[in-house]
Design a protein around this motif. Structure first.
Motif, mmCIF file in Angstrom:
data_model
loop_
_atom_site.group_PDB
_atom_site.id
_atom_site.type_symbol
_atom_site.label_atom_id
_atom_site.label_comp_id
_atom_site.label_asym_id
_atom_site.label_seq_id
_atom_site.Cartn_x
_atom_site.Cartn_y
_atom_site.Cartn_z
ATOM 1 N N PHE A 250 69.329 60.965 28.269
ATOM 2 C CA PHE A 250 70.344 61.883 28.774
ATOM 3 C C PHE A 250 70.873 62.712 27.603
ATOM 4 N N THR A 251 71.434 63.891 27.929
ATOM 5 C CA THR A 251 71.955 64.769 26.880
ATOM 6 C C THR A 251 73.438 65.039 27.117
ATOM 7 N N ILE A 252 74.049 65.782 26.210
ATOM 8 C CA ILE A 252 75.467 66.111 26.310
ATOM 9 C C ILE A 252 75.731 66.957 27.548
ATOM 10 N N ALA A 253 74.694 67.641 28.038
ATOM 11 C CA ALA A 253 74.857 68.520 29.197
ATOM 12 C C ALA A 253 74.715 67.788 30.515
ATOM 13 N N ASP A 254 74.550 66.479 30.477
ATOM 14 C CA ASP A 254 74.378 65.706 31.706
ATOM 15 C C ASP A 254 75.723 65.266 32.250
ATOM 16 N N GLY A 255 76.485 66.260 32.719
ATOM 17 C CA GLY A 255 77.752 65.977 33.380
ATOM 18 C C GLY A 255 78.768 65.278 32.494
#
Lengths: 110, 261
Positions: free
Chosen positions: B186-191
């Motif tokens: 998962f990344t920082i942009a995953d909610g």
């Protein structure tokens, strides 16, 4: 029934024994021999603890090799309200093409 | 020759507070310029000015304390208060991010699937790298204590060894975290999961790097005979900061990695 009683007695004894050992270690650490005490703690407890965790990791990593998680285009993930200020703006800073899908899906690298 | 009739330190005029403030201004406005106009010039300038400020300001403090004898017991007491208050402010800084995490995770919204971790998020196994990281930081807490007692007992070689070991453990933690960041599915942009995870652990990682640097400076100073067995506040401040970093990790580990998985 009696076994539970005996087990809890053993646990209590080992806890108080550990506490006594820790207490005497703290007392020793207060005197002039403190550096020696903490040196021993470092090489007998701290670093072996790290080694055990490293071993644990190595064994677990062998059990499961990296599977790519299935891609489902959820709207609450892979949010791109504003482009990232680097590259083409679609990839996060630690982007890993193998496990990080873009909003449309995985890049076709493999 | 002029003498002071008190034990306090009347500091000579210095340009570093001004350059530090300018650096802060350049970095913050530079960040905004980067985000909106894709130029990194202002931000880079601010960063360079910040590094120069830190180097020269702290170099001056070392000159004043270690070489000119201005750090009398009451002055040292003030420095202790200062470090404690600073670390307290950092505690509140992290408290905010923990607040954000618990706000989002205790009552997950329908958009996330009404669950935590949110639907579609595969969290990291808390008993793999995160557990190793915990052991590494706890071990470094033991070695830094060994270093402190070594300094107090005048054990020069042991102090150098234990301090170096502490720094190595800190670097090992940083390397492991960097690898984890790259391998995470998962990344920082995953909610809100991604946001809370990477902002909280990211700021912690930054503090590990800062703490390791502080300890490295202490190592260099120890090698150069700056510390005495009675007077080594720079090292004590670094050790306090390092323990603080360790404690923050323990909270992160229990809350985000373990409970949050």
């Amino acid at each position: 029934m009696a076994a539970i009683g005996r087990l809890s007695q053993k646990l209590l004894k080992s806890v108080t024994l550990t506490q006594t050992r820790q207490l005497s270690a703290a007392v020793a650490a207060h005197g002039e021999q403190a550096a020696k005490t903490w040196k021993i703690l470092s090489f007998v407890v701290a670093l072996p603890g790290v080694a055990v965790c490293m071993l644990n990791m190595y064994l677990r990593a062998q059990q499961h090799q990296h599977e790519q998680p299935e891609f489902v285009p959820y709207s609450h993930l892979r949010i791109r309200s504003k482009r990232f200020p680097w590259g083409d703006g679609t990839k996060s800073l630690f982007h890993n093409p193998h496990v990080n899908a873009l909003p449309d899906g995985y890049e076709h690298h493999e | 020759m002029a003498h002071q009739a008190h034990a306090y330190h009347m500091v000579d005029p210095s340009p570093w507070p001004l350059t530090g403030a300018i650096a802060a201004l350049l970095m913050t406005s530079g960040l905004a310029i980067w985000f909106h106009f894709h130029s990194t010039t202002l931000m880079t300038l601010g960063l360079i000015l910040l590094l120069l400020t830190m180097y020269q300001w702290w170099r001056d403090i070392i000159r004043e304390g270690t070489f000119q004898g201005h750090h009398t017991p009451p002055v040292q007491k003030g420095l202790r208060y200062g470090m404690i208050l600073f670390i307290t402010s950092e505690v509140f800084f992290f408290l905010g991010f923990f607040w954000a995490f618990y706000h989002s995770s205790l009552a997950p919204t329908p958009e996330l699937g009404g669950c935590w971790p949110p639907t579609g998020i595969t969290p990291l196994d808390p008993f793999e790298v995160p557990l190793l990281n915990t052991a590494v930081l706890l071990a470094s807490g033991v070695t830094v204590t060994w270093a402190h007692h070594s300094i107090m007992e005048g054990e020069r070689k042991q102090a150098i060894q234990s301090l170096a070991l502490t720094i190595l453990l800190g670097l090992y933690f940083t390397a492991l975290q960097a690898m984890e960041y790259y391998e995470a599915p998962f990344t920082i942009a995953d909610g809100v999961y991604g946001s809370t995870f990477f902002v909280a652990t990211g700021f912690h990682g930054l503090h590990v790097i800062i703490g390791s640097t502080f300890l490295a400076v202490c190592l260099l100073r120890q090698i150069q005979y700056h510390f005495t067995s009675e007077h080594h506040f720079g090292f004590e401040a670094a050790a306090w900061y390092w323990h603080f970093v360790d404690v923050v990790w323990l909270f992160l580990y229990v809350s985000i990695y373990w409970w949050g998985s």
